[in-house]
Design an enzyme around this catalytic site. Structure first.
Site, PDB file in Angstrom:
ATOM      1  CG  ASP A  28     -38.899  21.761  90.826  1.00  0.00           C
ATOM      2  OD1 ASP A  28     -38.908  20.854  91.672  1.00  0.00           O
ATOM      3  OD2 ASP A  28     -39.911  22.418  90.522  1.00  0.00           O
TER       4      ASP A  28
ATOM      5  CG  ASP B 279     -38.628  24.975  98.512  1.00  0.00           C
ATOM      6  OD1 ASP B 279     -38.639  23.759  98.302  1.00  0.00           O
ATOM      7  OD2 ASP B 279     -39.591  25.726  98.272  1.00  0.00           O
TER       8      ASP B 279
ATOM      9  CD  GLU C  84     -43.009  20.996  95.468  1.00  0.00           C
ATOM     10  OE1 GLU C  84     -43.804  20.997  96.416  1.00  0.00           O
ATOM     11  OE2 GLU C  84     -42.377  22.035  95.137  1.00  0.00           O
TER      12      GLU C  84
END
Ligand code: ZN
Length: 402
Positions: free
Chosen positions: A89, A117, A150
């Site tokens: 995610d 990220d 996460e």
């Protein structure tokens, strides 16, 4: 750097990363990116039958489309099973990102985040398996774990199917900036929620008949600060941090709604972090005690007091791996083999590793070129990204240890 770079072709690996960056994947909405990762792995020669999504989403108390993605590959040489992990995610600011490749970097047009990220991590895992298969490099049994949610409280790793990792000896988590910085410990976090229900009264006519929830909360926070439990905390027997991040009223509105009414309700949300779980609980206990004390100090003319609801949620546990532990040594040896000067460090934020360690899988976390994450200035340093790919391949093939 040593010869492993020959096995990872730069332009096709960057193309892979660009494709992954274009796939949306907010926390809880990971179907598209999970399918894209599986398609890339299948194209690299991984059998579809080796992949499955677990049922973590059935245990997470937030909307989720799917569970964590696992890939289980047999070894081509004996050895304990190792795992590589990353998260699928991205944070909301990355929605609609259009990656732009220029000058050794990938960036955006400045209107969104990028999602490096953690699509850098996804690309590292895929490129590693692709190189192992294409060049028939000997490797032990390998599990890949792509977690969900996460970014919304480390939910996927927390609630993963522990049977799927029961035979995993150690894990290497790609989620960070610099490949040579090996994160071998991280803080734990407790979150607390405070509701104070006071009593409304006309603030001009009869303030003494009201109970100001704002006053109670303010006294409590000032008290916590005076005792050294607010912000950066350094006590003789421990250290940590704390914060009140939300100070408001009902349903995200302001506390109170008029100057002439004694504010009868406030809602606060705060957090405490420490590398020591016991000390972390002492921080939240100090907050609770201060709020209880403040409730007793604010009384109406006829002796009424506010009611307090103080709830503590243990968000994730801290962990610490010793430098001589096998997982840290394997990462250090691999990094040295490819010419890096690795260092070990601790993180002040939570990672999937916090829960993986709790599940019995020692996990080192390292980066692959993410920068300025969760901002519109986000970019990926492609040299660092390629170094991350090399480091993963060195770990997988156990270069530097044989
Ligand atoms: Zn991340």
């Amino acid at each position: 750097m040593a010869s492993l770079s020959a096995y990872i072709e730069r332009s096709s690996t960057i193309d892979l990363l660009m494709r992954l960056l274009e796939v949306p994947g907010l926390s809880g909405q990971e179907t598209a990116i999970s399918q894209a990762v599986q398609a890339e792995l299948i194209a690299a020669g991984v059998p579809a039958t080796s992949m499955f999504n677990d049922d973590a989403h059935s245990r997470i108390d937030l909307p989720c489309e799917i569970g964590n993605l696992f890939v289980q590959l047999p070894g081509t040489k004996p050895g304990p099973r190792i795992m590589f992990s990353t998260h699928l995610d991205t944070v909301p600011i990355c929605q609609g990102a259009k990656p732009i490749l220029k000058d050794g970097q990938i960036c955006t047009d400045g209107s969104t985040g990028l999602g490096g990220d953690n699509r850098t991590g996804c690309a590292v895992l895929i490129s590693t398996v692709a190189a192992l298969l294409k060049h028939q490099l000997p490797h032990p049994p390998i599990t890949l774990l792509f977690t969900i949610r996460e970014e919304s409280g480390i939910q996927g790793a927390r609630y993963l199917d522990t049977k799927a990792v029961s035979d995993v000896e150690m894990c290497f988590n790609f989620d960070g900036k610099v490949p040579a910085e090996l994160v071998t410990g991280a803080v734990g976090q407790e979150t607390f929620y405070v509701e104070i229900t006071g009593l409304a009264s006309h603030a001009g006519v009869a303030p003494e008949q009201g109970i100001s929830a704002t006053l109670i909360a303010s006294k409590a926070i000032a008290d916590v600060h005076a005792q050294g439990w607010f912000g950066k905390i350094q006590k003789p027997d421990g250290y940590g941090t704390s914060n009140i991040g939300i100070f408001g009223g009902k349903k995200g509105l302001a506390a109170g709604d008029a100057t002439n009414v004694v504010t009868d309700y406030v809602y606060l949300k705060g957090e405490a972090r420490s590398h020591d779980a016991e000390f972390n609980s002492r921080i939240t206990a100090a907050f609770q005690a201060a709020f209880e004390k403040a409730v007793n100090e604010v009384v109406t003319i006829d002796g009424q007091r506010a009611t307090l609801k103080f709830t503590i949620h243990k968000a994730y546990p801290p962990f610490h791996l010793e430098d001589h532990s096998p997982v840290v040594m394997r990462a250090v040896d691999a990094a040295k083999f490819i010419g890096m000067s690795p260092i070990t460090k601790s993180s002040n934020g939570g990672l999937d590793a916090n829960w993986l360690v709790k599940h019995g899988v020692p996990t080192v976390t390292m980066g692959a070129g993410q920068h300025e994450i969760h901002t519109i200035k986000e970019f990926i340093n492609l040299d660092e990204f390629m170094d991350g790919c090399q480091l993963a391949l060195a770990i997988a093939t156990q270069c530097g240890q044989e």
